[in-house]
Design an enzyme around this catalytic site. Structure first.
Site, PDB file in Angstrom:
ATOM      1  N   GLU A 193      -0.577  -2.259   5.128  1.00 49.94           N
ATOM      2  CA  GLU A 193       0.338  -2.256   6.285  1.00 49.94           C
ATOM      3  C   GLU A 193       0.173  -0.996   7.105  1.00 49.94           C
ATOM      4  O   GLU A 193       0.270  -1.042   8.338  1.00 49.94           O
ATOM      5  CB  GLU A 193       1.800  -2.382   5.813  1.00 49.94           C
ATOM      6  CG  GLU A 193       2.819  -2.447   6.945  1.00 49.94           C
ATOM      7  CD  GLU A 193       3.221  -1.075   7.505  1.00 49.94           C
ATOM      8  OE1 GLU A 193       3.524  -0.988   8.717  1.00 49.94           O
ATOM      9  OE2 GLU A 193       3.213  -0.097   6.732  1.00 49.94           O
ATOM     10  N   GLU A 194      -0.078   0.120   6.443  1.00 51.72           N
ATOM     11  CA  GLU A 194      -0.144   1.399   7.139  1.00 51.72           C
ATOM     12  C   GLU A 194      -1.283   1.459   8.156  1.00 51.72           C
ATOM     13  O   GLU A 194      -1.272   2.307   9.048  1.00 51.72           O
ATOM     14  CB  GLU A 194      -0.291   2.546   6.128  1.00 51.72           C
ATOM     15  CG  GLU A 194       0.883   2.691   5.155  1.00 51.72           C
ATOM     16  CD  GLU A 194       2.173   3.150   5.820  1.00 51.72           C
ATOM     17  OE1 GLU A 194       2.136   3.565   7.001  1.00 51.72           O
ATOM     18  OE2 GLU A 194       3.231   3.086   5.156  1.00 51.72           O
ATOM     19  N   ASP A 245       0.820  -1.222   0.000  1.00 53.44           N
ATOM     20  CA  ASP A 245       0.000   0.000   0.000  1.00 53.44           C
ATOM     21  C   ASP A 245       0.849   1.265   0.000  1.00 53.44           C
ATOM     22  O   ASP A 245       2.031   1.253   0.338  1.00 53.44           O
ATOM     23  CB  ASP A 245      -0.963   0.013   1.193  1.00 53.44           C
ATOM     24  CG  ASP A 245      -0.261  -0.164   2.536  1.00 53.44           C
ATOM     25  OD1 ASP A 245       0.808  -0.822   2.599  1.00 53.44           O
ATOM     26  OD2 ASP A 245      -0.778   0.348   3.551  1.00 53.44           O
ATOM     27  N   HIS A 304       8.186   8.638   4.291  1.00 49.39           N
ATOM     28  CA  HIS A 304       6.954   9.435   4.387  1.00 49.39           C
ATOM     29  C   HIS A 304       7.142  10.876   3.920  1.00 49.39           C
ATOM     30  O   HIS A 304       6.216  11.676   4.017  1.00 49.39           O
ATOM     31  CB  HIS A 304       6.360   9.410   5.804  1.00 49.39           C
ATOM     32  CG  HIS A 304       5.887   8.057   6.242  1.00 49.39           C
ATOM     33  ND1 HIS A 304       4.912   7.891   7.205  1.00 49.39           N
ATOM     34  CD2 HIS A 304       6.234   6.804   5.859  1.00 49.39           C
ATOM     35  CE1 HIS A 304       4.692   6.598   7.396  1.00 49.39           C
ATOM     36  NE2 HIS A 304       5.485   5.918   6.579  1.00 49.39           N
TER      37      HIS A 304
END
Length: 396
Positions: free
Chosen positions: A141-142, A83, A366
């Protein structure tokens, strides 16, 4: 003993170009958690082209079981997250995200391409292997989908004996991997606090109960917990990242909401911090004439790297990359990863894949400008493939 003569004749320039192209396609078409439909279909398109069977799991997850042809043995898991993040990309790459507000800013495009290439390489070697390897393309996963994958049976039929994963890392040099024994990440818990006071005129504060002021005292007290209550050699972070409250400058607010996260490397620190935070919030609010409620949400635990399995990964990585390209990471990250859900169920190891380059600014995970050299794909595939192959082909 490991098969130190493992060769990668099939890691041709043509094949590497194909994996790089796949990674760039995934990067250009990022999808948020649980919305990775096109990503899953893209992975499947390669598996079908290579005539490799697969299964779907929890919607956008894909799993591939490669069974060794030399009989029973260990059953190994290898996981990659697929993702993306809600980030506006600012890299100006020719394959920059085409989806506004969505970016692979955490390297999951690389993780997916590496595992895709690993599937191909291991499938070519299955005649020499005993047992099996389950390659897990995990969505979301996030937001912690590993737990759902486990509930759906990803670690069973066959029971997975051990599992591994990697993550791109801007604090290790390109071409190297980072190994860490014991805990490599922190746990990650979230909280939301609502402080209730009594509204009033800003010119007569003694007739009101200032919820914002109480919230400020709570935030200050959190730092006391970190600096004076917690053992300084056992890391703890308490961060309030969002504050909502107040209606006008001349009105004493009767409500404020605080939202934050708690990170701890060790379980005993994590458990104790939760108890202390809950007690502190209620006690301080009442002491200043208000009331407070807290919604404390346990998230990911820390990833604990199994010593024996990590040593084996280190040995195999040293053989295929060279000892100088395998470095020991001294400190755990205070970031988190839902791979910890696997590590609490079976022996696991999670290593770092370096992307830092001399003379170039390396942006953190990020960040909207996060990018990396495609050569990391070959490094990751070699370590995954060598570790699994040498596990499933070695003589006991």
């Amino acid at each position: 003993m490991a098969k130190t003569d493992l060769e990668f004749k099939d890691l041709t320039e043509q094949f590497l170009d194909e994996i790089i192209e796949a990674r760039r396609h995934i990067h250009q078409h990022p999808e948020l958690s649980y919305k990775e439909d096109d990503t899953a279909e893209f992975v499947i398109s390669y598996l079908e082209k290579w005539d490799i069977p697969y299964e779907r799991m929890i919607g956008t997850g894909v799993i591939v079981d490669i069974k060794g042809e030399k009989g029973d043995g260990l059953d190994i898991g290898v996981r990659a997250d697929i993702d993306a993040l809600p980030v506006n990309e600012q890299t100006d790459l020719p394959y920059e995200s085409e989806h506004e507000g969505v970016m692979h800013a955490c390297g999951h495009d690389a993780h997916t391409a590496i595992l895709l290439g690993t599937v191909y390489l291991l499938n070519k070697r299955k005649k020499d292997m005993k047992g099996s390897v389950r390659c897990i393309f995990q969505p979301a996963e996030e937001v912690g989908a590993a737990k759902k994958m486990i509930e759906a049976g990803v670690l069973e039929h066959p029971h997975i004996d051990r599992i591994m994963a990697l993550h791109l890392w801007p604090y290790v040099d390109l071409g190297k991997i980072g190994i860490k024994y014991d805990n490599i990440t922190s746990s990650a818990d979230n909280f939301s606090i609502k402080v209730k006071g009594e509204a009033g005129h800003s010119g007569r504060p003694h007739q009101a109960v200032d919820a914002i002021a109480i919230g400020a005292e709570i935030i200050k007290a959190f730092q006391f917990l970190v600096a004076r209550w917690n053992n300084p050699v056992k890391p703890l972070v308490i961060n309030v990242g969002q504050i909502d409250g107040g209606k006008a400058p001349n009105i004493i607010s009767d409500e404020v909401n605080l939202h934050g996260t708690v990170r701890a490397v060790y379980k005993e620190t994590r458990d104790a911090a939760e108890k202390r935070i809950n007690k502190l919030v209620h006690t301080l609010a009442e002491e200043y004439g208000g009331k407070a409620t807290i919604d404390y949400q346990r998230g990911y635990p820390a990833i604990n790297n199994d010593e024996e399995w990590t040593k084996w990964v280190e040995k195999n990585a040293s053989e295929v990359l060279g000892k100088d390209n395998v470095v020991k990471i001294k400190e755990p990250s205070m970031g988190a990863d839902d791979f910890s859900a696997y590590s609490t169920n079976v022996p696991s190891t999670y290593f770092r894949l370096g992307v830092r380059e001399d003379g170039k600014k390396t942006y953190d995970l990020h960040h909207p400008k996060f990018q990396f050299d495609d050569s990391v794909l070959e490094t990751g595939m070699k370590v995954f493939t060598a570790t699994v192959y040498n596990t499933l082909s070695k003589d006991e």
